[in-house]
Design an enzyme around this catalytic site. Structure first.
Site, PDB file in Angstrom:
ATOM      1  N   PHE A 120       0.859  -1.183   0.000  1.00 23.31           N
ATOM      2  CA  PHE A 120       0.000   0.000   0.000  1.00 23.31           C
ATOM      3  C   PHE A 120       0.891   1.227   0.000  1.00 23.31           C
ATOM      4  O   PHE A 120       2.042   1.176   0.461  1.00 23.31           O
ATOM      5  CB  PHE A 120      -0.903  -0.001   1.251  1.00 23.31           C
ATOM      6  N   GLN A 240      -7.280  15.579   2.936  1.00 25.49           N
ATOM      7  CA  GLN A 240      -6.599  14.737   1.947  1.00 25.49           C
ATOM      8  C   GLN A 240      -7.414  14.550   0.670  1.00 25.49           C
ATOM      9  O   GLN A 240      -8.613  14.281   0.730  1.00 25.49           O
ATOM     10  CB  GLN A 240      -6.318  13.365   2.556  1.00 25.49           C
ATOM     11  N   HIS A 242      -7.545  12.012  -2.277  1.00 27.44           N
ATOM     12  CA  HIS A 242      -7.070  10.701  -2.726  1.00 27.44           C
ATOM     13  C   HIS A 242      -6.813  10.783  -4.222  1.00 27.44           C
ATOM     14  O   HIS A 242      -7.631  11.318  -4.969  1.00 27.44           O
ATOM     15  CB  HIS A 242      -8.130   9.637  -2.431  1.00 27.44           C
ATOM     16  N   LEU A 252     -14.204   6.050  -4.979  1.00 25.45           N
ATOM     17  CA  LEU A 252     -12.804   5.672  -4.773  1.00 25.45           C
ATOM     18  C   LEU A 252     -12.410   4.408  -5.530  1.00 25.45           C
ATOM     19  O   LEU A 252     -13.159   3.436  -5.577  1.00 25.45           O
ATOM     20  CB  LEU A 252     -12.568   5.448  -3.275  1.00 25.45           C
ATOM     21  N   GLU A 255      -6.275   2.219  -3.261  1.00 31.17           N
ATOM     22  CA  GLU A 255      -4.821   2.173  -3.395  1.00 31.17           C
ATOM     23  C   GLU A 255      -4.330   0.736  -3.566  1.00 31.17           C
ATOM     24  O   GLU A 255      -3.243   0.487  -4.065  1.00 31.17           O
ATOM     25  CB  GLU A 255      -4.223   2.769  -2.120  1.00 31.17           C
ATOM     26  N   ARG A 286      -0.284   9.757  -0.563  1.00 29.26           N
ATOM     27  CA  ARG A 286      -1.403  10.253  -1.361  1.00 29.26           C
ATOM     28  C   ARG A 286      -1.252  11.708  -1.773  1.00 29.26           C
ATOM     29  O   ARG A 286      -1.667  12.099  -2.862  1.00 29.26           O
ATOM     30  CB  ARG A 286      -2.698  10.045  -0.570  1.00 29.26           C
ATOM     31  N   HIS A 367     -11.197  13.358   0.055  1.00 29.44           N
ATOM     32  CA  HIS A 367     -11.323  12.021   0.632  1.00 29.44           C
ATOM     33  C   HIS A 367     -11.391  11.980   2.156  1.00 29.44           C
ATOM     34  O   HIS A 367     -12.246  11.310   2.713  1.00 29.44           O
ATOM     35  CB  HIS A 367     -10.146  11.171   0.139  1.00 29.44           C
ATOM     36  N   ARG A 409      -2.687  11.646   5.811  1.00 33.85           N
ATOM     37  CA  ARG A 409      -2.881  10.292   6.338  1.00 33.85           C
ATOM     38  C   ARG A 409      -2.283   9.238   5.423  1.00 33.85           C
ATOM     39  O   ARG A 409      -2.468   9.267   4.212  1.00 33.85           O
ATOM     40  CB  ARG A 409      -4.374  10.009   6.534  1.00 33.85           C
TER      41      ARG A 409
END
Length: 594
Positions: A120, A240, A242, A252, A255, A286, A367, A409
């Protein structure tokens, strides 16, 4: 006391039935009488949208350590995370994931029967700098499985649920809380939930922006309610984006696609992340990937000149890059269908794109809120720069700011945050409830909020809430998006203030009581407008670039002046900024290297 108000009494009241709320309820209910209030049916909560995995350094497929997870979290946060909180997150992630497994969560398995893990973004072997398999997963519906598992456990534990009740106010008397006020969505009746302790686990506010991965219900109610009741919000400038939302829709694409080998491609067929993050490439954090996509589009390298790029998981593409990197692994169409079934279904349904045969069009999507209601590691809400605790008030999950995410994050850490700090908050609530007496309600605790709803229902004006919401979302996307400057933020702030002034001119069509989503969505819009304003005020003040807060006019991170948390306080309708230090530890701030 207002007439026609229904009263309930519990030890602890939890607002929100996502992962954090359910985990807190499960633990608090072991020794306290708990009510969970949710404006959705619990298994429709937004935790269910989390796809790719929950991070824990189990080391089931290769060497891993919780200290590596902690370093990646701090580095990913651009050094704004509190490192004592990060240590708690990453240490307890291991035992909490194993506990979820024992509760019955159906994780994918290795051939040896252990919990399977995948790569990830931002998760590395700290010795080699290469990606490490740390994300524990249940196909690409990990959040959904967590939600189902915890809800079943709460039902088993006889937690009291009030589904389709919308919390609209916090009953605060000085340095104590006495409960909350809610509306039954079905009947329109007001309810008082009188309690010793209250926990907000009500999620984020991505609906401030036009393109978002957030559900229609994520309107920041909990954060706005606390702000109105004199509780500061922390680090609101950090939201954030994404990098891989479905083009136009924002839904979404996990990831985990890139974790399985997917690559980002521009209009020239170039794997462009090799230019922005040469070491970790498509698995950079991200904020880095979102800005890279934005810059590619700005440079005219978006697909067919439009504002998106391609995410390519086709076996022939991925296997080509595996061969180039000397990696001894290959994927197939069957593998994609097995590991990413929901993603394949999403793209076929919403885009008419088969990811096994075609690349997927993606763009950054609003996100996740890194900021929120400030808490300590036990979920207790703190109300100033000295971390003074407000007894009886708790927060966990995305609405809270512990702070483990800092300025950005790390992927998988949202689910870790939910279960680790939800559990801690639940334990702390139960302990508190067993030590204190129930305090009396103040006179007429519903009067103020009932008057506001009556104003919304009866107001006559020329503005419709959906028009105002759309204008707000467009302004936030244009002026408070991936890149920011003094000029854009100033313009955005002026626009948000203008929209707030128009809010008093709203007229709704539905004047009734039963299932009146018109009145509730208009009230939610008021919450969004407040959060949009405090986000912009906080962003305008922070004159540096850090994590998700990218200032074109201040492109460098400035640790000498800005290694600190922002607090924003509502003082009679005006906002005051304050700051508090970041808790450092073993990891001193370093320049970014990818």
């Amino acid at each position: 006391m207002s007439k026609n108000v229904i009263n309930h009494t519990y030890d602890a009241v939890i607002i929100g039935a996502g992962g954090a709320g359910l985990m807190a309820a499960l633990y608090a209910s072991r020794s306290a009488n708990v009510a969970v209030i949710s404006k959705l049916y619990p298994t429709r909560s937004h935790t269910g949208a989390a796809q790719g995995g929950i991070g824990a350094a189990l080391g089931n497929l290769e060497e891993d350590r919780w200290e590596w997870h902690a370093y990646d979290t701090v580095k990913g946060s651009d050094y704004l995370a509190d490192q004592d909180s990060v240590d708690v997150l990453c240490k307890e992630a291991i035992e909490t994931v194993i506990e979820l497994e024992h509760m019955g969560l159906p994780f994918d398995r290795t051939d040896a029967g252990k919990i399977s893990q995948r790569r990830f973004g931002g998760h590395t072997n700290n010795d080699t700098g290469k990606p490490v398999m740390r994300a524990c997963h249940a196909a690409d519906r990990t959040g959904h499985m967590i939600l189902q598992t915890l809800y079943q456990q709460c039902i088993k534990n006889r937690v009291n649920f009030f589904d389709e009740y919308h919390v609209v106010d916090l009953i605060r008397v000085g340095d104590s809380v006495r409960g909350v006020v809610a509306i039954s969505i079905i009947t329109g009746e007001f309810h008082i939930f009188h309690s010793k302790a209250v926990l907000f686990a009500s999620g984020g506010w991505g609906r401030c922006w036009e393109v978002t991965s957030n559900a229609h219900s994520l309107t920041g109610d909990g954060a706005a309610i606390c702000l109105r009741r004199g509780i500061p919000l922390e680090d609101m400038e950090f939201f954030q984006f994404h990098p891989t939302g479905i083009f136009r829709l924002g839904i979404l694409i996990t990831e985990g696609v890139r974790g399985e080998g997917g690559v980002l491609i521009n209009n020239e067929g170039e794997r462009f992340m090799e230019r922005y993050a040469p070491t970790i490439k498509d698995l950079a954090s991200r904020d880095v990937v979102s800005r890279a996509i934005y810059l590619e589009v700005q440079a005219g390298r978006g697909i067919n000149g439009k504002n998106y790029v391609h995410l390519d998981i086709r076996p022939e593409t991925v296997n080509h890059y595996f061969e180039q990197a000397g990696e001894d692994r290959r994927i197939s169409a069957a593998y994609i269908e097995e590991k990413l079934p929901d993603i394949a279904d999403f793209t076929r349904t919403y885009l008419g794109v088969d990811p096994v045969k075609e690349p997927m069009p993606v763009q950054p999507t609003a996100h996740y809120a890194m900021g929120g209601i400030p808490t300590d590691v036990n979920g207790r809400v703190v109300i100033d720069a000295k971390n003074t605790v407000l007894p009886g008030l708790y927060a966990a999950g995305e609405v809270a700011c512990v702070s483990v995410h800092g300025a950005n994050r790390l992927g998988t850490n949202s689910l870790v945050d939910l279960v680790v700090f939800g559990r801690r908050a639940g334990n702390q609530m139960a302990k508190f409830c067993n030590e204190v007496e129930l305090l009396p309600l103040p006179e007429d605790p519903t009067g103020e909020v009932m008057a506001e709803f009556e104003r919304i229902r009866k107001n006559t004006g020329e503005t419709k809430s959906y028009e105002l919401r759309q204008a707000m979302q467009q302004s936030m996307t244009t002026y408070v998006g991936v890149f920011r400057t003094e000029e854009t933020l100033t313009t955005g702030l002026e626009e948000i203030k203008r929209l707030k002034s128009r809010y008093s001119d709203i007229e709704i069509d539905d004047k009734g009581l039963l299932f009146n989503t018109d009145v509730l969505e208009t009230w939610e819009l008021g919450c969004l407008l407040e959060l949009a304003e405090v986000t912009t005020v906080s962003a305008l003040a922070r004159k540096e670039s850090r994590g998700a807060h990218a200032r074109d006019d201040f492109p460098e991170r400035n640790d000498d002046e800005w290694l600190k948390h922002t607090l924003i306080i509502n003082e009679d309708g005006t906002y005051r900024l304050d700051y508090k230090p970041v808790t450092l530890g073993r990891y001193e701030p370093k320049p970014r290297v990818y």
